[in-house]
Write a protein that holds these residues in place. Structure first.
Motif, PDB file in Angstrom:
ATOM      1  N   SER B  44       0.833  -1.208   0.000  1.00 19.27           N
ATOM      2  CA  SER B  44       0.000   0.000   0.000  1.00 19.27           C
ATOM      3  C   SER B  44       0.869   1.261   0.000  1.00 19.27           C
ATOM      4  O   SER B  44       0.455   2.319  -0.431  1.00 19.27           O
ATOM      5  CB  SER B  44      -0.946  -0.006   1.205  1.00 19.27           C
ATOM      6  OG  SER B  44      -0.195   0.099   2.388  1.00 19.27           O
ATOM      7  N   VAL B  45       2.102   1.120   0.487  1.00 19.48           N
ATOM      8  CA  VAL B  45       3.019   2.264   0.475  1.00 19.48           C
ATOM      9  C   VAL B  45       3.737   2.376  -0.867  1.00 19.48           C
ATOM     10  O   VAL B  45       3.696   3.412  -1.538  1.00 19.48           O
ATOM     11  CB  VAL B  45       4.070   2.159   1.623  1.00 19.48           C
ATOM     12  CG1 VAL B  45       5.009   3.364   1.603  1.00 19.48           C
ATOM     13  CG2 VAL B  45       3.377   2.041   2.965  1.00 19.48           C
ATOM     14  N   TYR B  46       4.400   1.296  -1.286  1.00 24.74           N
ATOM     15  CA  TYR B  46       5.260   1.415  -2.466  1.00 24.74           C
ATOM     16  C   TYR B  46       4.495   1.616  -3.762  1.00 24.74           C
ATOM     17  O   TYR B  46       5.009   2.204  -4.710  1.00 24.74           O
ATOM     18  CB  TYR B  46       6.254   0.251  -2.570  1.00 24.74           C
ATOM     19  CG  TYR B  46       5.724  -1.079  -3.051  1.00 24.74           C
ATOM     20  CD1 TYR B  46       5.666  -2.172  -2.200  1.00 24.74           C
ATOM     21  CD2 TYR B  46       5.327  -1.283  -4.377  1.00 24.74           C
ATOM     22  CE1 TYR B  46       5.218  -3.402  -2.632  1.00 24.74           C
ATOM     23  CE2 TYR B  46       4.875  -2.510  -4.815  1.00 24.74           C
ATOM     24  CZ  TYR B  46       4.818  -3.561  -3.941  1.00 24.74           C
ATOM     25  OH  TYR B  46       4.364  -4.780  -4.382  1.00 24.74           O
ATOM     26  N   ALA B  47       3.240   1.153  -3.810  1.00 21.78           N
ATOM     27  CA  ALA B  47       2.465   1.327  -5.041  1.00 21.78           C
ATOM     28  C   ALA B  47       2.133   2.794  -5.284  1.00 21.78           C
ATOM     29  O   ALA B  47       1.697   3.177  -6.368  1.00 21.78           O
ATOM     30  CB  ALA B  47       1.194   0.486  -4.987  1.00 21.78           C
ATOM     31  N   GLU B  48       2.341   3.612  -4.273  1.00 25.07           N
ATOM     32  CA  GLU B  48       2.080   5.055  -4.405  1.00 25.07           C
ATOM     33  C   GLU B  48       3.394   5.841  -4.439  1.00 25.07           C
ATOM     34  O   GLU B  48       3.404   7.069  -4.402  1.00 25.07           O
ATOM     35  CB  GLU B  48       1.223   5.545  -3.217  1.00 25.07           C
ATOM     36  CG  GLU B  48      -0.110   4.841  -3.075  1.00 25.07           C
ATOM     37  CD  GLU B  48      -1.262   5.662  -3.630  1.00 25.07           C
ATOM     38  OE1 GLU B  48      -1.102   6.897  -3.755  1.00 25.07           O
ATOM     39  OE2 GLU B  48      -2.309   5.072  -3.952  1.00 25.07           O
ATOM     40  N   ASP B  49       4.490   5.116  -4.481  1.00 23.97           N
ATOM     41  CA  ASP B  49       5.792   5.779  -4.472  1.00 23.97           C
ATOM     42  C   ASP B  49       6.508   5.498  -5.786  1.00 23.97           C
ATOM     43  O   ASP B  49       6.845   4.345  -6.085  1.00 23.97           O
ATOM     44  CB  ASP B  49       6.630   5.264  -3.284  1.00 23.97           C
ATOM     45  CG  ASP B  49       8.027   5.856  -3.291  1.00 23.97           C
ATOM     46  OD1 ASP B  49       8.147   7.091  -3.220  1.00 23.97           O
ATOM     47  OD2 ASP B  49       8.997   5.081  -3.393  1.00 23.97           O
TER      48      ASP B  49
END
Lengths: 75, 75, 75, 75, 75, 75
Positions: B44-49
């Motif tokens: 959920s974090v890296y997919a937005e980074d």
């Protein structure tokens, strides 16, 4: 201590080649930080950090490329 | 558990080779962080980074290079 | 959905090879973040960040190496 | 000072090839920072930083790829 | 607009190959950020940042590897 | 100004190949930041930063791979 059983890059197939690639990648980390306790402590951090996980995956990919070539891609 | 169906790097064509490259890249992340729940949380974090997305794309490119060579580039 | 028209890495020349390399690099980002709206939002950030631009250029270079080899360097 | 004994990339086997890869990676760090005292100081930091350990492992993997090819993969 | 004069990776020698590698690396940055004014603004930052300079040098090295292979290393 | 004496990647042996790899890596930094004074200023920072030293070592490894292949690994 031999890193490679039988001192060879040849494996039975790609699955075993992946396992060897992971082993080689980890062995390089050990070579720079031989203290198992320190590595264990660092592990609790990086295993929860996506950037670190991908960085290790990158090293595995490079090691695997070499192993795959050594095995003539198990063709 | 075999990572590679039929334990081979040979695929029908480049499209299947890309899919395999993505699978191999993700399998390396799993090897270091086997807990699916943790990976889901990190996702959920890296997919937005963007940096993370490009880092994964880089690993996929390296894995694909190996797969493409194994398949003699599907020529 | 096929990523590669005609499912091949063969292109007419290096210029087309570069275009394909960029396409492959972007497709890997899409594979991890399939939501076009999210990618569009991230784009407004990374297109102004030099580190991100160079990171993408690096992936393109790796993809191009594979495509160039596949095409026997268009010699 | 010769970096390579006998000025060759040929080694007895992959284990020796790994050792040479680590040596080459470290020699590049030395080439940019020749001051052993400074390197020693930096070492106390990076040996406790997982990102640094993986970054070095990545360089070792690239150097090993070259050495392995030079040795025709010790086949 | 053709990126490659005569749409070829063949150059007269390694010096020209280096120049082409730099050109290819820069062209990838342009492909993601086509606005010359934005690139100019970013340039004033990264040209003073060592990490950025090395990151670009890395991309140049990868592009050069491909060009060198294409030219059979100008042997 | 020719980067490569005699415009060739051929060297007497691997030691000379390492030296050339370092030279090529530095030349790429120069190509992006031609101002020697700025580079000198940056140097005082990166020579004390382990991440920077390893990043340069990585570029050297990639350049060396090309040079080694060009020399048929000095076999």
């Amino acid at each position: 201590m031999s890193l490679l059983p039988d001192n060879t890059l040849i494996t039975a197939g790609p699955d075993e080649g992946r396992a060897l690639a992971i082993k080689l990648a980890r062995s390089s980390v050990k070579a720079t930080q031989p203290d198992a306790e320190v590595r264990q402590r660092l592990r609790s951090v990086y295993a929860e950090d996506h950037g670190s996980l991908v960085a290790i995956a990158h090293v595995v990919a490079v090691e695997f490329a070499t192993i795959a070539a050594a095995n003539n891609y198990w063709r």
